[in-house]
Design a protein around this motif. Sequence first.
Motif, PDB file in Angstrom:
ATOM      1  N   ASP A  82      39.100  42.836  30.479  1.00 25.89           N
ATOM      2  CA  ASP A  82      38.803  44.126  29.836  1.00 25.89           C
ATOM      3  C   ASP A  82      37.295  44.374  29.783  1.00 25.89           C
ATOM      4  N   GLU A  83      36.547  43.357  29.422  1.00 23.37           N
ATOM      5  CA  GLU A  83      35.093  43.506  29.338  1.00 23.37           C
ATOM      6  C   GLU A  83      34.488  43.725  30.721  1.00 23.37           C
ATOM      7  N   THR A  84      35.034  43.056  31.712  1.00 24.46           N
ATOM      8  CA  THR A  84      34.557  43.264  33.084  1.00 24.46           C
ATOM      9  C   THR A  84      34.756  44.712  33.499  1.00 24.46           C
ATOM     10  N   LEU A  85      35.931  45.264  33.223  1.00 28.77           N
ATOM     11  CA  LEU A  85      36.196  46.666  33.542  1.00 28.77           C
ATOM     12  C   LEU A  85      35.246  47.589  32.791  1.00 28.77           C
ATOM     13  N   ARG A  86      35.003  47.281  31.518  1.00 26.71           N
ATOM     14  CA  ARG A  86      34.115  48.121  30.720  1.00 26.71           C
ATOM     15  C   ARG A  86      32.706  48.135  31.303  1.00 26.71           C
ATOM     16  N   GLN A  87      32.212  46.945  31.670  1.00 26.23           N
ATOM     17  CA  GLN A  87      30.858  46.872  32.203  1.00 26.23           C
ATOM     18  C   GLN A  87      30.754  47.477  33.599  1.00 26.23           C
ATOM     19  N   LEU A  88      31.803  47.354  34.393  1.00 26.20           N
ATOM     20  CA  LEU A  88      31.796  47.997  35.713  1.00 26.20           C
ATOM     21  C   LEU A  88      31.687  49.504  35.564  1.00 26.20           C
ATOM     22  N   ARG A  89      32.472  50.060  34.626  1.00 22.97           N
ATOM     23  CA  ARG A  89      32.430  51.513  34.413  1.00 22.97           C
ATOM     24  C   ARG A  89      31.090  51.952  33.819  1.00 22.97           C
ATOM     25  N   SER A  90      30.526  51.109  32.986  1.00 21.47           N
ATOM     26  CA  SER A  90      29.287  51.471  32.306  1.00 21.47           C
ATOM     27  C   SER A  90      28.064  51.313  33.201  1.00 21.47           C
ATOM     28  N   ASP A  91      27.983  50.178  33.901  1.00 27.88           N
ATOM     29  CA  ASP A  91      26.750  49.828  34.610  1.00 27.88           C
ATOM     30  C   ASP A  91      26.889  49.659  36.119  1.00 27.88           C
ATOM     31  N   GLY A  92      28.128  49.581  36.613  1.00 31.14           N
ATOM     32  CA  GLY A  92      28.325  49.398  38.043  1.00 31.14           C
ATOM     33  C   GLY A  92      28.311  47.941  38.461  1.00 31.14           C
ATOM     34  N   TYR A  93      28.750  47.702  39.705  1.00 27.72           N
ATOM     35  CA  TYR A  93      28.897  46.331  40.193  1.00 27.72           C
ATOM     36  C   TYR A  93      27.558  45.614  40.326  1.00 27.72           C
ATOM     37  N   ALA A  94      26.532  46.300  40.811  1.00 24.98           N
ATOM     38  CA  ALA A  94      25.243  45.642  41.047  1.00 24.98           C
ATOM     39  C   ALA A  94      24.666  45.040  39.774  1.00 24.98           C
ATOM     40  N   ALA A  95      24.907  45.700  38.650  1.00 21.20           N
ATOM     41  CA  ALA A  95      24.357  45.225  37.369  1.00 21.20           C
ATOM     42  C   ALA A  95      25.280  44.257  36.644  1.00 21.20           C
ATOM     43  N   LEU A  96      26.455  44.016  37.183  1.00 20.04           N
ATOM     44  CA  LEU A  96      27.416  43.132  36.509  1.00 20.04           C
ATOM     45  C   LEU A  96      26.896  41.703  36.493  1.00 20.04           C
ATOM     46  N   ARG A  97      26.902  41.078  35.314  1.00 24.42           N
ATOM     47  CA  ARG A  97      26.414  39.707  35.172  1.00 24.42           C
ATOM     48  C   ARG A  97      27.439  38.879  34.391  1.00 24.42           C
ATOM     49  N   ILE A  98      27.742  37.698  34.928  1.00 22.01           N
ATOM     50  CA  ILE A  98      28.697  36.791  34.288  1.00 22.01           C
ATOM     51  C   ILE A  98      28.250  36.456  32.867  1.00 22.01           C
ATOM     52  N   GLU A  99      26.955  36.222  32.685  1.00 16.13           N
ATOM     53  CA  GLU A  99      26.476  35.818  31.358  1.00 16.13           C
ATOM     54  C   GLU A  99      26.642  36.938  30.337  1.00 16.13           C
ATOM     55  N   HIS A 130      29.390  55.281  36.473  1.00 18.25           N
ATOM     56  CA  HIS A 130      29.971  54.610  37.641  1.00 18.25           C
ATOM     57  C   HIS A 130      31.492  54.715  37.597  1.00 18.25           C
ATOM     58  N   THR A 131      32.097  54.841  38.759  1.00 15.80           N
ATOM     59  CA  THR A 131      33.548  54.822  38.828  1.00 15.80           C
ATOM     60  C   THR A 131      34.000  53.424  39.244  1.00 15.80           C
ATOM     61  N   LEU A 132      35.097  53.012  38.700  1.00 15.78           N
ATOM     62  CA  LEU A 132      35.554  51.634  38.870  1.00 15.78           C
ATOM     63  C   LEU A 132      35.746  51.260  40.330  1.00 15.78           C
ATOM     64  N   TRP A 133      36.446  52.116  41.079  1.00 11.85           N
ATOM     65  CA  TRP A 133      36.784  51.766  42.455  1.00 11.85           C
ATOM     66  C   TRP A 133      35.583  51.775  43.390  1.00 11.85           C
ATOM     67  N   ALA A 134      34.444  52.307  42.928  1.00 13.17           N
ATOM     68  CA  ALA A 134      33.248  52.263  43.770  1.00 13.17           C
ATOM     69  C   ALA A 134      32.877  50.821  44.113  1.00 13.17           C
ATOM     70  N   ALA A 135      33.301  49.869  43.272  1.00 12.90           N
ATOM     71  CA  ALA A 135      32.971  48.457  43.516  1.00 12.90           C
ATOM     72  C   ALA A 135      33.607  47.920  44.791  1.00 12.90           C
ATOM     73  N   ILE A 136      34.687  48.552  45.249  1.00 13.93           N
ATOM     74  CA  ILE A 136      35.370  47.994  46.425  1.00 13.93           C
ATOM     75  C   ILE A 136      34.608  48.266  47.717  1.00 13.93           C
ATOM     76  N   ILE A 137      33.550  49.085  47.679  1.00 13.60           N
ATOM     77  CA  ILE A 137      32.750  49.256  48.892  1.00 13.60           C
ATOM     78  C   ILE A 137      31.852  48.053  49.126  1.00 13.60           C
ATOM     79  N   GLU A 138      31.702  47.203  48.101  1.00 15.98           N
ATOM     80  CA  GLU A 138      30.972  45.952  48.288  1.00 15.98           C
ATOM     81  C   GLU A 138      31.837  45.039  49.154  1.00 15.98           C
ATOM     82  N   PRO A 139      31.318  44.557  50.299  1.00 13.05           N
ATOM     83  CA  PRO A 139      32.151  43.784  51.239  1.00 13.05           C
ATOM     84  C   PRO A 139      32.885  42.617  50.601  1.00 13.05           C
ATOM     85  N   GLU A 140      32.193  41.875  49.707  1.00 12.56           N
ATOM     86  CA  GLU A 140      32.813  40.698  49.119  1.00 12.56           C
ATOM     87  C   GLU A 140      33.933  41.061  48.150  1.00 12.56           C
ATOM     88  N   VAL A 141      33.861  42.254  47.574  1.00 11.30           N
ATOM     89  CA  VAL A 141      34.924  42.719  46.677  1.00 11.30           C
ATOM     90  C   VAL A 141      36.039  43.372  47.482  1.00 11.30           C
TER      91      VAL A 141
END
Length: 198
Positions: A23-40, A109-120
Amino acid sequence: MSSVTQATAGRPHDADLTEKILDETLRQLRSDGYAALRIERIASAVGCGKATLYRRWENKAVLTAEAIKRSSDLGAIPDTGTAEDDLLEHAWHNAENQKNPTDTTERRHTLWAAIIEPEVGELFWDGFLADRRQMGRTIIARAMKRGELPEGTDSDAILDLLAGLTFYRNSIRIVPMDKEDYRPIVRALTTAPPLITH
């Protein structure tokens, strides 16, 4: 308490923590996008250590792919009796999966935008997008068998056009479509379908 009882008692807690992390991962993806996502940052938000996340997911790409899969519904193959309506339902299901919650008007940011990242994208294809693609191919193969579409109809071209339109409107332009907006497009694709030429 026996070790079996202890293990059983611990599972709901583990499952609950996993849900909180996703849930938190989804929240941060929507808020900040994949590039800014940090495990910590995810670990800090849910109150656990980074090692807890890395035991479940080896990196943020794996975590992101699982989180998006969790928020998406694979659905079923529609069987309305016509290729046009089946493809309309199929396209609309994709749009519903990509639709953004209505209570996040400040999201950048939209959630599915993360899938354009090759590794995702590669991870998300396995077990989800590939299954959705096969559902679409089934619809088109069934329509060819009924004589609604000619033999040699290029199913991948039709499905790419519909999926591409949905992704572009939802993740690039941020202009969601209504269900009936798809109808003239689906009708055009089934009236004069692209054919395989090689």
